[in-house]
Design an enzyme around this catalytic site. Sequence first.
Site: not given
Length: 176
Positions: A92-93, A138, A134-135, A46, A51
């Site tokens: 997480c990226l 962000h 989670h996204e 995701g 991000q």
Amino acid sequence: MALLKILHYPDPRLRTVAKPVNEFDDSLATLVANMAQTMYEAVGIGLAATQVNVHKQVIVMDLSEDHSDLKVFINPVIEQASEQWVTHQEGCLSVPGVFDEVSRPDLIGVRAYDIHGQPFELQAQGLLAVCLQHEMDHLNGKVFVDYLSRLKQGRIKTKMQKAEKLATADSVPPLY
Ligand code: NI
């Protein structure tokens, strides 16, 4: 298509609150395509526009193993959340190499728009529900690390800053 640069925690730009998308145009399609490519390249499931330093309410996600199930969520809103919470290991990226447990509602009802501006609703559970929450965090300027203890947050910050320093040192061109 182009690869986008992923911001790393604790970059303050990750705290920016994303604005709703008003125009479902070619530039949105390009953003989504570039975000998908960036997510696949980084081996993530995701990615939120925040991000990649684009502060619009855009999320891409693909939980399949063969990149066959790209999901796009524009202007997502959580309509309902179950009282039952579950704990999952998250990563997480934007926080590479860090994984920890976070508790969230198990089941959520989400309303969003697709890339053409068509509204849709979705009931999500399990990994899909975790990833969506989670996204969506962000997009609100929140990172999963924020749910951990102050002690852990401090350790993660130090680790990330050290890694960033090493990466910067590597990218300095040789001097002759
Ligand atoms: Ni993330």
